[in-house]
Scaffold this active site. Structure first.
Site, PDB file in Angstrom:
ATOM      1  N   VAL A 200      14.503 -14.028 -20.412  1.00 37.30           N
ATOM      2  CA  VAL A 200      14.898 -14.570 -19.202  1.00 37.30           C
ATOM      3  C   VAL A 200      14.361 -16.014 -18.992  1.00 37.30           C
ATOM      4  O   VAL A 200      14.407 -16.707 -17.866  1.00 37.30           O
ATOM      5  CB  VAL A 200      14.707 -13.748 -17.841  1.00 37.30           C
ATOM      6  CG1 VAL A 200      15.780 -12.662 -17.902  1.00 37.30           C
ATOM      7  CG2 VAL A 200      13.636 -13.549 -17.689  1.00 37.30           C
ATOM      8  N   ARG A 201      13.786 -16.617 -20.044  1.00 36.14           N
ATOM      9  CA  ARG A 201      13.072 -17.838 -19.898  1.00 36.14           C
ATOM     10  C   ARG A 201      14.171 -18.980 -19.452  1.00 36.14           C
ATOM     11  O   ARG A 201      13.971 -19.948 -18.911  1.00 36.14           O
ATOM     12  CB  ARG A 201      12.283 -18.072 -21.035  1.00 36.14           C
ATOM     13  CG  ARG A 201      11.381 -19.519 -20.825  1.00 36.14           C
ATOM     14  CD  ARG A 201      10.319 -19.608 -21.834  1.00 36.14           C
ATOM     15  NE  ARG A 201       8.949 -18.916 -21.707  1.00 36.14           N
ATOM     16  CZ  ARG A 201       8.581 -18.281 -22.901  1.00 36.14           C
ATOM     17  NH1 ARG A 201       9.184 -18.157 -23.809  1.00 36.14           N
ATOM     18  NH2 ARG A 201       7.535 -17.630 -22.556  1.00 36.14           N
ATOM     19  N   ALA A 202      15.195 -19.044 -20.240  1.00 38.22           N
ATOM     20  CA  ALA A 202      16.364 -19.911 -20.116  1.00 38.22           C
ATOM     21  C   ALA A 202      16.806 -19.989 -18.648  1.00 38.22           C
ATOM     22  O   ALA A 202      16.816 -20.962 -17.964  1.00 38.22           O
ATOM     23  CB  ALA A 202      17.456 -19.551 -21.257  1.00 38.22           C
TER      24      ALA A 202
END
Ligand SMILES: Nc1ncnc2c1ncn2[C@@H]1O[C@H](COP(=O)(O)OP(=O)(O)OP(=O)(O)O)[C@@H](O)[C@H]1O
Length: 335
Positions: free
Chosen positions: A242-244
């Protein structure tokens, strides 16, 4: 005679995606910096230096490829600590870059462990070092700018994902853009002080705008609908983890702050989406666009960063142009 000035940010030509990415990373360093992929002589270092001039610290630090971990994070004098019962910290490059820009040319050739460390510190905003039970930490509010030429080796996917934003510069510069770039550069080299003086007004506008954006970005919040839009875009692109999503929300907030908006809108998400997804995408753009559109049911698409538009005139939504033209007046400062 005052020192030779830097080529000003306000006089950069074209490359709207690059300018936008640099400004966003400077507004919120937690975005995790910008990775620029492109050929030589395309103003990668000129723009990063120019960005530093817009920041309060005006610091520009070049990270040499041979740098050691100690040179980067600084060192602790354990002997002095034991004798004088106080921490003697020798600042490293990260401390010098606090409040400014840290530039890593050919980051793909840097040792993985160093890149890892660098990205950690820049994304967290804190450099903490620990030796033999003694520790020291300092703020590291740094706009990280890395460059790479893919012909000289790729960056490992794990490290790629940790760079917040990605810009791919096209190899070809069209004749009109070449002419404009060269004309400006020659004028600057002929009379740097005069050139800078002529750009003073535009530079001041950028500095003021950036300062305001940095001051208010933390206050901006996003609706559930926008959050959903981000989740679907990232899901459709097939990104890992979920970094994006986190970066996209931060970058959209920085974009809204740059435009002086009170709220984040879907336009902000559209403006930053490709910068966030380009280096993380697992699903081809066409497929992921179709899938995201099903959810969004609307969407102005911005050009992909490797499109020929990189060198053309700034598109209407290009943020730097808005600032320079004064098309959108600066909102009044809140008390
Ligand atoms: N879009 C541009 N706007 C203004 N100047 C530009 C632009 N593109 C190139 N230049 C000029 O081209 C020259 C080379 O730029 P620079 O050294 O920043 O390139 P670079 O991408 O960092 O190259 P390298 O990878 O070889 O270090 C500089 O004089 C710079 O002013």
């Amino acid at each position: 005679m005052s020192p030779r000035p830097q080529y000003p940010f306000s006089a950069l030509h074209g490359q709207p995606q690059l300018q936008l990415a640099l400004l966003l990373a400077a507004i919120d360093p937690h975005i995790g910096g910008v990775l620029i992929e492109g050929p030589r002589g395309t103003a990668k270092s000129t723009s990063a230096r120019a960005l530093a001039e817009l920041l309060p610290g005006q610091r520009f630090v070049d990270l040499p490829l041979g740098a050691s971990e100690e040179q980067l994070v600084g060192s602790l004098d354990i002997q002095a600590a034991l004798q004088n019962a106080e921490v003697a910290f020798k600042p490293g490059l990260l401390a010098r870059a606090d409040g400014g820009v840290l530039y890593v040319d050919e980051v793909n050739l840097l040792a993985d462990a160093l890149v890892d460390l660098l990205l950690d510190v820049c994304a967290s905003g804190v450099n903490r070092i620990e030796r033999d039970g003694i520790s020291h930490q300092h703020e590291a509010r740094i706009a990280l700018v890395g460059t790479m030429n893919p012909e000289e080796g790729e960056l490992r996917p794990q490290l790629l994902d940790r760079f917040g934003l990605f810009v791919r510069l096209g190899a070809q510069i069209d004749p009109a853009s070449r002419e404009a770039i060269v004309r400006s550069r020659l004028a600057f080299d002929r009379d740097p002080h005069g050139f800078v003086e002529r750009q003073r007004h535009a530079q001041q506008a950028l500095i003021g705008r950036l300062e305001q954006a940095r001051a208010c970005v933390g206050r901006l919040d996003f609706s559930d609908a926008l959050h959903r839009q981000v989740s679907s875009l990232c899901h459709a692109a097939g990104v890992e983890g979920v970094r994006a999503d986190l970066v996209m929300l931060r970058a959209a907030a920085a974009h809204a702050a740059w435009l002086g908006q009170e709220q984040i809108s879907d336009g902000d998400i559209e403006a930053v989406a490709e910068l966030v997804l380009a280096h993380r995408r697992k699903t081809p753009p066409a497929q992921s666009e179709a899938s995201a559109q099903q959810v969004q049911q609307q969407g102005r698409q911005q050009p992909a960063p490797d499109s020929a538009d990189n060198w053309g005139a700034l598109p209407p939504q290009a943020v730097a142009t808005q600032a320079l033209s004064g098309a959108r007046p600066l909102p009044k400062k809140k008390p």
